[in-house]
Write a protein that holds these residues in place. Sequence first.
Motif, PDB file in Angstrom:
ATOM      1  N   HIS A 466      -0.919   0.034   7.819  1.00  0.00           N
ATOM      2  CA  HIS A 466      -2.130  -0.354   6.894  1.00  0.00           C
ATOM      3  C   HIS A 466      -1.808  -0.124   5.374  1.00  0.00           C
ATOM      4  N   LEU A 467      -1.057   0.832   5.184  1.00  0.00           N
ATOM      5  CA  LEU A 467      -1.194   1.338   3.678  1.00  0.00           C
ATOM      6  C   LEU A 467       0.089   0.378   3.241  1.00  0.00           C
ATOM      7  N   GLU A 469       0.252  -2.919   3.754  1.00  0.00           N
ATOM      8  CA  GLU A 469      -0.402  -4.174   3.684  1.00  0.00           C
ATOM      9  C   GLU A 469      -1.211  -3.914   2.148  1.00  0.00           C
ATOM     10  N   LEU A 470      -1.784  -2.943   2.143  1.00  0.00           N
ATOM     11  CA  LEU A 470      -2.405  -2.520   0.940  1.00  0.00           C
ATOM     12  C   LEU A 470      -1.576  -2.391  -0.242  1.00  0.00           C
ATOM     13  N   PHE A 473      -0.707  -5.972  -1.477  1.00  0.00           N
ATOM     14  CA  PHE A 473      -1.569  -6.649  -2.151  1.00  0.00           C
ATOM     15  C   PHE A 473      -1.997  -6.242  -3.639  1.00  0.00           C
ATOM     16  N   VAL A 474      -2.036  -4.823  -3.581  1.00  0.00           N
ATOM     17  CA  VAL A 474      -2.231  -4.407  -4.897  1.00  0.00           C
ATOM     18  C   VAL A 474      -0.767  -5.021  -5.924  1.00  0.00           C
TER      19      VAL A 474
END
Length: 534
Positions: A466-467, A469-470, A473-474
């Motif tokens: 999940h990190l 993917e984040l 996106f950032v």
Amino acid sequence: MRHDCLLLLCLSLLPFLHVEGERRAVHLSWEDKLIKRMLARYKARGKFGRPVMHYNDTMNVNFMIQLVQIMDLDEKNQVLTLNVWDRYTWFDIHLQWDPEQFGGVDQIRVPSDKVWIPDVRLYNYADSRLEEHRDALVVVTYNGSILWMPQAIYRSSCEIDVQGFPFDIQSCELKFGSWTYDGNKVDLNLLVNEDHDPNKIDMSAYVESNSWKIIDAPAKKRVQLYTCCPNEPFVDLAFTLVFQRRATFYNYILILPCILLTSITLVLFWIPPESPAKLMLGISIFVAFFLLLLLMESNLPPAATTVPLLGTYYCLNMILITLSSFLNAFVVYMSFYGARRPVPRVIKKVLFGFFGGLLCMDNLVRPYREQQERAGSGGEGVRLGKRLPQQECTRFLGVNGDNTTTGSGSGGGGGGSGGGSNKWTGGGGMGESRAPTDILVTVSRPGSGTGGGDEQTNQLALINYHLTELMDFVKRYKERLHEKDRRERMVREWKAAGLVFDRIFFVVYIIAIITSLCVLMPLLTMGHELQNRH
């Protein structure tokens, strides 16, 4: 009946008897007798020959013009129209008598077409009429002195100099001379009068003109020898009028609108380049100056050899307004479509580095100049700040640089050295992520550590997914923001360049106005000095 017929007959004959009585009572005065005698003598000798004793004698004729009014100066056709009184004097030996023999009559008036008159003509005439003079009697004195003062309207050609329009000074010459006689036959001289200077035009009856101010009116005699007749000097009298235009009327229709439009043009450079009102205002001012130019052209000769300074000033304004409008359109175009590439380094260096400080625009160009200096220094700080966010995060979570868990060795160190390391992230880099099921399968393979270590490894793998993917996106959002900021910065740079260009044209326009005023003001001052002097 018979008496009535006689009465009617007497009444009908009464007018004839009265006329016959008047004829018998006619008495000629000495003046009438003298005029009849002089004209009869002249008729017998003829009026075409010069009234001299011998053929080789020179006939002396004195001539002067008395200016009455400047009727018109047609600048387009270069024709000057004057209302003058001519004054001729000469001696005629055939018109002499003894006053004592004619009852003391010492002066008579006779028609000019009955006696000899000099054939003095205006050389530089520009008239379609056949006659310039009005009929006037010739005043004859007993000693043969003759005075002839006909009224005349002369239309002469005059070279117009419009360089100083409407503060111009014109000089027009009227050249008079005998058309058929040379100086040996008829000698022309300026008429000397006690009432005025013989070297100037007689201005005693002059009516002031509303359009022109006479500065000087010299008169002189000239003798010229031509190649066709080297032994026959031709004499002419040149009367020159030097006059200045009264510019009061033109101050309201040409000068004042020009000053107001110049002031509005200064406001044009203060409007931001991206404003549509700037282009519209520039076009309107251009049309206004063009109309003033047409209005001035209507009062000037169509084939003038010189261009008026005021017309040059109009054209200079139109050129600067055109350049400003072109610059405005260019800046607007670059603001919308020119952000695909930045301002060239050379233009930035010249505009922001040189003209920015010279034109007192440091507050506007300082950020772009400092940015250029930072870019030129190498940008070390930028390169140091490009460490990947995911790597920082994995370090914080206890993951090695090769994306292996550090906590798995405590649960099964042997397994960590087995056939495959307990990897839970792919080695494909930042943008590559793996599904949670794959991660769980990988960390649960036989031979790996079991117990509480497996559960902790699975949790760490899920958090890492999940990190990742984040972080992706950032990263993409940061890239979009960076691209947006870059485009906006380029747009601001182009707008700043347009403002610097506007300030440059503003300074050029101020210099042009001051220079033009320094050229026009001496002409105006010179004209006033000449008026005060004369």
